[in-house]
Design a protein around this motif. Sequence first.
Motif, PDB file in Angstrom:
ATOM      1  N   ALA A   1       4.074  -8.583  14.727  1.00  0.00           N
ATOM      2  CA  ALA A   1       2.918  -9.386  15.147  1.00  0.00           C
ATOM      3  C   ALA A   1       2.621 -10.533  14.203  1.00  0.00           C
ATOM      4  N   THR A   2       3.398 -10.661  13.115  1.00  0.00           N
ATOM      5  CA  THR A   2       3.135 -11.671  12.093  1.00  0.00           C
ATOM      6  C   THR A   2       4.416 -12.444  11.789  1.00  0.00           C
ATOM      7  N   LYS A   3       4.272 -13.526  11.015  1.00  0.00           N
ATOM      8  CA  LYS A   3       5.412 -14.399  10.749  1.00  0.00           C
ATOM      9  C   LYS A   3       5.727 -14.571   9.259  1.00  0.00           C
ATOM     10  N   LYS A   4       4.700 -14.714   8.426  1.00  0.00           N
ATOM     11  CA  LYS A   4       4.939 -15.100   7.041  1.00  0.00           C
ATOM     12  C   LYS A   4       4.350 -14.141   6.010  1.00  0.00           C
ATOM     13  N   ILE A   5       3.311 -13.434   6.353  1.00  0.00           N
ATOM     14  CA  ILE A   5       2.581 -12.642   5.372  1.00  0.00           C
ATOM     15  C   ILE A   5       3.459 -11.517   4.809  1.00  0.00           C
ATOM     16  N   ARG A   6       3.403 -11.317   3.491  1.00  0.00           N
ATOM     17  CA  ARG A   6       4.157 -10.242   2.869  1.00  0.00           C
ATOM     18  C   ARG A   6       3.484  -8.915   3.185  1.00  0.00           C
ATOM     19  N   LEU A   7       4.297  -7.847   3.260  1.00  0.00           N
ATOM     20  CA  LEU A   7       3.824  -6.555   3.750  1.00  0.00           C
ATOM     21  C   LEU A   7       4.088  -5.487   2.697  1.00  0.00           C
ATOM     22  N   THR A   8       3.023  -4.836   2.230  1.00  0.00           N
ATOM     23  CA  THR A   8       3.157  -3.875   1.143  1.00  0.00           C
ATOM     24  C   THR A   8       2.409  -2.584   1.434  1.00  0.00           C
ATOM     25  N   SER A   9       2.870  -1.514   0.817  1.00  0.00           N
ATOM     26  CA  SER A   9       2.062  -0.301   0.806  1.00  0.00           C
ATOM     27  C   SER A   9       0.948  -0.488  -0.207  1.00  0.00           C
ATOM     28  N   ALA A  10      -0.116   0.314  -0.050  1.00  0.00           N
ATOM     29  CA  ALA A  10      -1.259   0.152  -0.963  1.00  0.00           C
ATOM     30  C   ALA A  10      -2.047   1.466  -1.115  1.00  0.00           C
ATOM     31  N   THR A  11      -1.464   2.494  -1.608  1.00  0.00           N
ATOM     32  CA  THR A  11      -0.158   2.592  -2.244  1.00  0.00           C
ATOM     33  C   THR A  11       0.698   3.646  -1.546  1.00  0.00           C
ATOM     34  N   THR A  12       1.999   3.671  -1.926  1.00  0.00           N
ATOM     35  CA  THR A  12       2.869   4.789  -1.568  1.00  0.00           C
ATOM     36  C   THR A  12       2.648   5.895  -2.584  1.00  0.00           C
ATOM     37  N   VAL A  13       2.306   7.094  -2.103  1.00  0.00           N
ATOM     38  CA  VAL A  13       2.089   8.233  -3.002  1.00  0.00           C
ATOM     39  C   VAL A  13       3.469   8.792  -3.354  1.00  0.00           C
ATOM     40  N   LEU A  14       4.047   8.243  -4.407  1.00  0.00           N
ATOM     41  CA  LEU A  14       5.457   8.484  -4.695  1.00  0.00           C
ATOM     42  C   LEU A  14       5.717   9.906  -5.186  1.00  0.00           C
ATOM     43  N   GLY A  15       4.737  10.513  -5.849  1.00  0.00           N
ATOM     44  CA  GLY A  15       4.952  11.852  -6.384  1.00  0.00           C
ATOM     45  C   GLY A  15       5.264  12.888  -5.326  1.00  0.00           C
ATOM     46  N   THR A  16       4.801  12.685  -4.100  1.00  0.00           N
ATOM     47  CA  THR A  16       5.055  13.644  -3.022  1.00  0.00           C
ATOM     48  C   THR A  16       5.948  13.048  -1.938  1.00  0.00           C
ATOM     49  N   SER A  17       6.701  12.012  -2.293  1.00  0.00           N
ATOM     50  CA  SER A  17       7.648  11.383  -1.379  1.00  0.00           C
ATOM     51  C   SER A  17       9.040  11.447  -1.976  1.00  0.00           C
ATOM     52  N   ASP A  18      10.041  11.362  -1.126  1.00  0.00           N
ATOM     53  CA  ASP A  18      11.425  11.275  -1.583  1.00  0.00           C
ATOM     54  C   ASP A  18      11.744   9.806  -1.830  1.00  0.00           C
ATOM     55  N   PRO A  19      12.078   9.409  -3.051  1.00  0.00           N
ATOM     56  CA  PRO A  19      12.352   7.993  -3.327  1.00  0.00           C
ATOM     57  C   PRO A  19      13.455   7.401  -2.454  1.00  0.00           C
ATOM     58  N   VAL A  20      14.452   8.220  -2.089  1.00  0.00           N
ATOM     59  CA  VAL A  20      15.520   7.707  -1.227  1.00  0.00           C
ATOM     60  C   VAL A  20      14.964   7.360   0.147  1.00  0.00           C
TER      61      VAL A  20
ATOM     62  N   GLU B 130       7.299  -5.120   0.412  1.00  0.00           N
ATOM     63  CA  GLU B 130       7.030  -4.767  -0.984  1.00  0.00           C
ATOM     64  C   GLU B 130       6.562  -3.317  -1.022  1.00  0.00           C
ATOM     65  N   ILE B 131       6.577  -2.734  -2.215  1.00  0.00           N
ATOM     66  CA  ILE B 131       6.063  -1.384  -2.420  1.00  0.00           C
ATOM     67  C   ILE B 131       5.103  -1.397  -3.596  1.00  0.00           C
ATOM     68  N   ILE B 132       3.914  -0.857  -3.408  1.00  0.00           N
ATOM     69  CA  ILE B 132       3.051  -0.498  -4.532  1.00  0.00           C
ATOM     70  C   ILE B 132       3.102   1.018  -4.614  1.00  0.00           C
ATOM     71  N   ALA B 133       3.705   1.531  -5.663  1.00  0.00           N
ATOM     72  CA  ALA B 133       3.865   2.971  -5.839  1.00  0.00           C
ATOM     73  C   ALA B 133       2.800   3.485  -6.799  1.00  0.00           C
ATOM     74  N   GLY B 134       2.224   4.631  -6.462  1.00  0.00           N
ATOM     75  CA  GLY B 134       1.191   5.189  -7.328  1.00  0.00           C
ATOM     76  C   GLY B 134       1.165   6.702  -7.258  1.00  0.00           C
ATOM     77  N   ARG B 135       0.376   7.275  -8.124  1.00  0.00           N
ATOM     78  CA  ARG B 135       0.215   8.735  -8.129  1.00  0.00           C
ATOM     79  C   ARG B 135      -0.702   9.202  -7.011  1.00  0.00           C
ATOM     80  N   GLY B 136      -1.613   8.322  -6.580  1.00  0.00           N
ATOM     81  CA  GLY B 136      -2.531   8.667  -5.504  1.00  0.00           C
ATOM     82  C   GLY B 136      -3.849   9.190  -6.030  1.00  0.00           C
ATOM     83  N   ALA B 137      -4.932   8.772  -5.378  1.00  0.00           N
ATOM     84  CA  ALA B 137      -6.271   9.193  -5.792  1.00  0.00           C
ATOM     85  C   ALA B 137      -6.661  10.540  -5.203  1.00  0.00           C
ATOM     86  N   TYR B 138      -5.978  10.970  -4.145  1.00  0.00           N
ATOM     87  CA  TYR B 138      -6.243  12.254  -3.497  1.00  0.00           C
ATOM     88  C   TYR B 138      -5.037  13.158  -3.689  1.00  0.00           C
TER      89      TYR B 138
END
Length: 365
Positions: free
Chosen positions: A88-107, A125-133
């Motif tokens: 639905a978009t053309k130019k805007i960069r797209l990122t997580s905010a955030t990816t809860v990496l500790g409970t995800s598989d990096p692959v 893009e990826i913003i990876a974090g530990r997560g607030a919850y």
Amino acid sequence: MKEEIQQEAPPAKEQAGAFEFGIYTLGDISSDPLTGQTLSARDRMKEIVAAAKLADEAGIDVFGVGEHHRLDFAVTSPPVVLAAIAQATKKIRLTSATTVLGTSDPVRVFEDFSTLDLLSDGRAEIIAGRGAYVESFPLFGYELADYKELFYEKINLLLKLNDSDRMTWNGRFRTALQNAEIAPRPLQPGLPVWVGVGGTPQSAELAGKLGVGMALAILGGDPAHFKPLVDVYREAGIRAGHHKEDLKVAITSHGYIAESTQQAKDEYYPYYASYVAQFMGGNARGEKLARGQFEQLANPVNALAVGSPDLIIEKILAQHELFGHSRFMAQFDIGGIPFSKVAASIELLATKVAPVVRRELSKPS
């Protein structure tokens, strides 16, 4: 605000390397405190895509989507939602905010965001974090006691996946990789990765050592209190041999913009108070956030980005004096606030705030 700061600035597209502006959402599902209406998860998703489309058309640089695994949030899978937004978009960069990496598989994370990168023509893009919850730990079979170790191992693996299309690796929390093919590869030379940091020096230091961007959440209080985190980040990065210009800082904040500061505070307060009560622990004694407390949070010195375009400009420029950051991201859509108000804030950020901030920061020092 001085008169020269109110003059029109040249379009952002004409300014190479300009300061970036972003919008992010966590997709909370909250009742509107004024009407009692609550959107369904489907309608909340549609609002998120509409907000991203509007931000793209207005010239905002980045759109972020958060991750939660509970019924009062609509988004559990940022790359899926961002893939829909990409169409639905053309130019805007797209990122997580955030990816809860500790409970995800990096692959899996890398493959998902590489797929997003291909679908979006190189905007992921990826913003990876530990997560607030912490609900994702039991949900996906991880021990909360391993909170720090999980993130450390997985962020290092995620970054290695950028370097090669085959990976041999061994760690503690996932099966070993033996010359494993990592596919697809992103369109970009590598997926941009940031580390999301709340308030801990250890997280800031890790982001610096890794040489990735740091997305620093400042949700209230005096921004000067967060200056030591930025210093720790940059010092750790330089000690680790990274170039100073590669150590980018983004500031993320709650916010709301209206034509006047009084209007912004009057309109935003009921939704912010509702959000604080539901998701941020509320008052220590279980009381609703008082209007006086809100006024203090939103005053010109503190970080809550609520006010007129002029006030938001002043806040961002003052924070830039502290942090030298290159990106500001605001979360407007909280507490059941109507989409029309979110849309108005996005338009004001894009047309009234961003051009002036970019022009002021482009002036010779």
